[in-house]
Write a protein that holds these residues in place. Structure first.
Motif, PDB file in Angstrom:
ATOM      1  N   UNK A  40      92.300  23.215  18.730  1.00 55.05           N
ATOM      2  CA  UNK A  40      91.290  22.557  17.897  1.00 55.05           C
ATOM      3  C   UNK A  40      89.991  23.351  17.857  1.00 55.05           C
ATOM      4  N   UNK A  41      89.626  23.937  19.005  1.00 54.78           N
ATOM      5  CA  UNK A  41      88.362  24.674  19.095  1.00 54.78           C
ATOM      6  C   UNK A  41      88.380  26.019  18.382  1.00 54.78           C
ATOM      7  N   UNK A  42      89.527  26.394  17.827  1.00 54.90           N
ATOM      8  CA  UNK A  42      89.581  27.618  17.014  1.00 54.90           C
ATOM      9  C   UNK A  42      89.101  27.354  15.587  1.00 54.90           C
ATOM     10  N   UNK A  47      98.303  23.150  11.952  1.00 50.30           N
ATOM     11  CA  UNK A  47      98.434  22.195  13.047  1.00 50.30           C
ATOM     12  C   UNK A  47      98.241  22.906  14.379  1.00 50.30           C
ATOM     13  N   UNK A  48      97.703  22.170  15.320  1.00 50.03           N
ATOM     14  CA  UNK A  48      97.494  22.714  16.660  1.00 50.03           C
ATOM     15  C   UNK A  48      98.808  23.281  17.201  1.00 50.03           C
ATOM     16  N   UNK A  50      95.537  37.616  14.130  1.00 47.99           N
ATOM     17  CA  UNK A  50      96.546  36.607  14.408  1.00 47.99           C
ATOM     18  C   UNK A  50      96.097  35.751  15.577  1.00 47.99           C
ATOM     19  N   UNK A  51      96.238  34.455  15.412  1.00 48.24           N
ATOM     20  CA  UNK A  51      96.022  33.537  16.519  1.00 48.24           C
ATOM     21  C   UNK A  51      97.372  32.913  16.808  1.00 48.24           C
ATOM     22  N   UNK A  52      97.874  33.149  18.015  1.00 46.79           N
ATOM     23  CA  UNK A  52      99.268  32.812  18.309  1.00 46.79           C
ATOM     24  C   UNK A  52      99.521  31.310  18.374  1.00 46.79           C
ATOM     25  N   UNK A  53      98.695  30.600  19.057  1.00 44.84           N
ATOM     26  CA  UNK A  53      98.895  29.170  19.236  1.00 44.84           C
ATOM     27  C   UNK A  53      97.531  28.513  19.094  1.00 44.84           C
ATOM     28  N   UNK A  59      98.616  31.418  13.158  1.00 47.71           N
ATOM     29  CA  UNK A  59      98.014  31.735  11.860  1.00 47.71           C
ATOM     30  C   UNK A  59      97.705  33.215  11.800  1.00 47.71           C
ATOM     31  N   UNK A  60      97.774  33.742  10.595  1.00 46.46           N
ATOM     32  CA  UNK A  60      97.384  35.131  10.351  1.00 46.46           C
ATOM     33  C   UNK A  60      96.329  35.124   9.265  1.00 46.46           C
ATOM     34  N   UNK A  61      95.178  35.663   9.596  1.00 45.09           N
ATOM     35  CA  UNK A  61      94.102  35.793   8.625  1.00 45.09           C
ATOM     36  C   UNK A  61      94.087  37.240   8.143  1.00 45.09           C
TER      37      UNK A  61
END
Lengths: 111, 119
Positions: B84-86, B14-15, B78-81, B19-21
């Motif tokens: 949608x465009x991610x 969710x926006x 890691x993308x902290x927050x 997330x951690x890839x």
């Protein structure tokens, strides 16, 4: 940063040779030329790399003229599984080996 | 043939969530990278990493992004927050060496990617 220009798409038939030419007019002395292949929903896969003249491996050949302002990727006797996007990249001798991808050439191999 | 492995293959989030890839580069490689590809667009460089620090990053790699090599085998993005465009395919890559001469092997091996969908 050397810009590359290559055809948007090419069609071919099974068993034919496919040649994709890429122009990179402002390639620098320390730049080298690399080609990658990408299938849908997969990561790019290295095909071949060269600096000048001709390089050949088990998959392809890369022809680079003396002025290095262009290069041609040659895929011998393509099969249906060679349908993919092919990217020509000019890579820098710089820290990190960052790759700058363009739009690539979409090659469609028909039966 | 050695390969770069990425998990998960698909992540829906969710926006605003973090997330951690995850990526496991090829074991003897020293240089690690993250790229992303928005559907129908070019593969874009995000960041390169060597010797436990970022060596280069793109404009896309803003403060919301971070990378880490928490142990000897994993490399994470890691993308902290998330926004949608991610939403994109995120590719991890690794290479053995840094090109210094025409003969150095600097082929980058890419993983199969993680498809991130932000809803």
């Amino acid at each position: 940063l050397a810009k590359t220009t290559q055809p948007i798409s090419m069609d071919s038939y099974e068993g034919q040779e496919v040649n994709i030419t890429c122009s990179h007019n402002n390639i620098a002395t320390n730049d080298y030329i690399t080609w990658y292949q990408q299938f849908p929903s997969q990561g790019p896969r290295f095909i071949i790399q060269g600096y000048k003249t001709k390089v050949t491996n088990e998959v392809a050949s890369l022809f680079i003229p003396a002025d290095r302002k262009s290069s041609t990727l040659s895929l011998p006797r393509v099969s249906l599984s060679d349908t993919a996007v092919y990217y020509c990249l000019v890579a820098h001798k710089a820290a990190g080996n960052k790759l700058t991808f363009g739009g690539g050439t979409r090659v469609l191999v028909k039966p | 043939e050695p390969e770069v492995t990425q998990t998960p293959s698909h992540q829906v989030t969710q926006m605003g969530q973090e997330v951690i890839l995850r990526c496991v580069p090829i074991s003897n490689h020293l240089y690690f990278y993250w790229y992303r590809q928005i559907l129908g667009q070019k593969v874009e460089f995000l960041v390169s990493f060597y010797n436990n620090e970022i060596s280069e990053k793109s404009e896309i790699f803003d403060d919301q992004f971070s990378v880490e090599r928490p142990d000897g085998s994993n490399f994470t993005l890691k993308i902290r927050s998330t926004k949608l465009e991610d939403s994109a395919m995120y590719f991890c890559a690794s290479s053995e060496a840094l090109r210094r001469t025409g003969d150095d092997d600097t082929e980058a091996f890419f993983g199969q990617g993680t498809r991130l969908t932000v809803v």
